[in-house]
Enzyme design. Sequence first.
Site, PDB file in Angstrom:
ATOM      1  N   LYS A  79       2.967  11.614  12.571  1.00 31.83           N
ATOM      2  CA  LYS A  79       2.363  10.545  11.766  1.00 31.83           C
ATOM      3  C   LYS A  79       3.447   9.846  10.952  1.00 31.83           C
ATOM      4  O   LYS A  79       4.449  10.464  10.579  1.00 31.83           O
ATOM      5  CB  LYS A  79       1.316  11.198  10.863  1.00 31.83           C
ATOM      6  CG  LYS A  79       0.413  10.255  10.095  1.00 31.83           C
ATOM      7  CD  LYS A  79      -0.691  11.077   9.396  1.00 31.83           C
ATOM      8  CE  LYS A  79      -1.582  10.255   8.517  1.00 31.83           C
ATOM      9  NZ  LYS A  79      -2.679  11.057   7.938  1.00 31.83           N
ATOM     10  N   SER A 156      -7.172   9.362   8.598  1.00 31.65           N
ATOM     11  CA  SER A 156      -6.103   8.389   8.629  1.00 31.65           C
ATOM     12  C   SER A 156      -5.090   8.631   9.755  1.00 31.65           C
ATOM     13  O   SER A 156      -4.288   7.748  10.054  1.00 31.65           O
ATOM     14  CB  SER A 156      -5.359   8.385   7.285  1.00 31.65           C
ATOM     15  OG  SER A 156      -4.825   9.662   7.017  1.00 31.65           O
ATOM     16  N   SER A 180      -8.391  13.879   7.486  1.00 30.41           N
ATOM     17  CA  SER A 180      -7.628  12.920   8.295  1.00 30.41           C
ATOM     18  C   SER A 180      -7.033  13.437   9.587  1.00 30.41           C
ATOM     19  O   SER A 180      -6.501  12.648  10.369  1.00 30.41           O
ATOM     20  CB  SER A 180      -6.502  12.321   7.457  1.00 30.41           C
ATOM     21  OG  SER A 180      -7.011  11.278   6.701  1.00 30.41           O
TER      22      SER A 180
HETATM   23  N1  GLN Z   1     -10.754   9.657   4.317  1.00 32.61           N
HETATM   24  C1  GLN Z   1     -10.211  10.418   3.237  1.00 32.61           C
HETATM   25  C2  GLN Z   1      -9.561   9.525   2.228  1.00 32.61           C
HETATM   26  O1  GLN Z   1      -9.545   8.371   2.432  1.00 32.61           O
HETATM   27  C3  GLN Z   1      -9.281  11.458   3.749  1.00 32.61           C
HETATM   28  C4  GLN Z   1      -7.921  10.951   4.002  1.00 32.61           C
HETATM   29  C5  GLN Z   1      -6.981  12.028   4.423  1.00 32.61           C
HETATM   30  O2  GLN Z   1      -7.371  13.137   4.774  1.00 32.61           O
HETATM   31  N2  GLN Z   1      -5.711  11.711   4.322  1.00 32.61           N
HETATM   32  O3  GLN Z   1      -9.076   9.960   1.237  1.00 32.61           O
END
Ligand code: GLN
Length: 489
Positions: A79, A156, A180
């Site tokens: 990532k 994400s 994510s």
């Molecule tokens: N969707 C969650 C957020 O926006 C989780 C994001 C993540 O796990 N990085 O915070």
Amino acid sequence: MALDFPLSQLVQKIQNSDLNPTALVNLVYDQIEKFDQELNVYRSLVPREISLKRAEQISQKVSNGERVGKLAGLPVAIKNNLSIADPSLTTGCSSKILEGYHSPYDATVVEALKEEDALVIGTTNMDEFAMGSSNENSAFGPTLNPWNPSRVPGGSSGGSAVAVATGMAVAALGSDTGGSVRQPASFCGITGFKPTYGALSRYGLVAYGSSLDQVGCLTRTAEDSAYLFEAIQAVDTKDSTSLANKLESYEEQIDLSSLKFCLPNEYLDSKIVSADVLEATTYLADWLAQQGATVEKKYLGFLECLIPAYYVISFAEASSNLGRFDGIRYGLRRGSGSLDELYKTTRESGFGTEVKRRIMLGTFVLSAGYYDAYYGKANQIRAFIEKKIHSLLTEFDFLIGPVSPGVPFKFGEKKDDPLSMYLEDVYSVLANFTRCPAISIPAGMSKEELPIGFQLMSKPMEDYRLLKVSEAIQAKTDFHTRRPPQWPF
Ligand code: GLN
């Protein structure tokens, strides 16, 4: 087709000279050439010739009879928020503020990948600074879902999930602060594993919510996640929250009939969860019961507190972590007047809307006079939930349920309604809140032919057992064998 083999077998073939790693690199780069532009998966990529050279070095080592690592020759993606010192790769967090940023060092997990002779071929698109559930918050356009390009791939770590689902990498790393890794895995029909907090080093992972962030694995199967995890799991003195001991692998045979699963009643609430997801969840829960396992429904009693408390804590930590992007130390610099003006102009033009929203709200909940009412309270809720879950997981082996309430949604459907986007995480933030390992495995397709995931969570430190059970399920089912149309059959 080489890409269909488990990671362990690919490496074995490479070690035995049955497979030339250059052939594997070419397969993966052919996929990238065909589909990356359309699906927008990679933020930066090592040129094919360089990856081929690196693969050639591995094959040389093999022919010289030298020892090669556990991930020898595997083209892996990471990532865009994992630091990597490679002239062709950026660590930009899909943000304008870090556009083109090259890290001077490797994250510990990246170092481990390299030590085990993996070929890190690129960094993948994501929601800016890992904030989001759809990849729509990338400053460089979203990644598309390979099953249906009008749908989001989840977020994400959407780029990492699509890379693995389409054969543009054989495995990938992501980060999971509130889902994510697991949610994009479920949206793309692959397996996503978030380890126990501290099991994989966070050193070199660009911080979002430090008390929740965890590096995780995106692979086609639980077996592959276990293999990748085992190869890079280590104690890291550079990360003060790293676990004190290396986790022990779980060698015993798993007998599904001896296990007790808890399926929270709230996870079956049709006001929250869609009909397709509900059906897939109950199907797998019933299947486990048919294997002789005990599956018990139970009310958790705190589901409605999770999202508010998670977003208070993660915003607060984000506002503090993102303070370092000031135009002086990293990346973008804008403005020519006073120092204050430089800060403001840089941050105003460098951050996207969602990141700004979180920094502002996070600063608010940490401000004098509100700290106790918001951040303090949210942490009390977190401590309460953590205690409840750890005691529940002495009574049960695993907690099971959906990964997210619905199937991959359409672009734009939730983007302008942050609250509905935040509710995407209603089933996933629990694992981060409680430091527990959790995994998403494919659980079939919706009526519209969109992937659905199934989640299992266990006590902290029981990562290998969790992976073993997921492997046992995948050994007897075939949901994980479905491939999107881009797959090179
Ligand atoms: N969707 C969650 C957020 O926006 C989780 C994001 C993540 O796990 N990085 O915070």
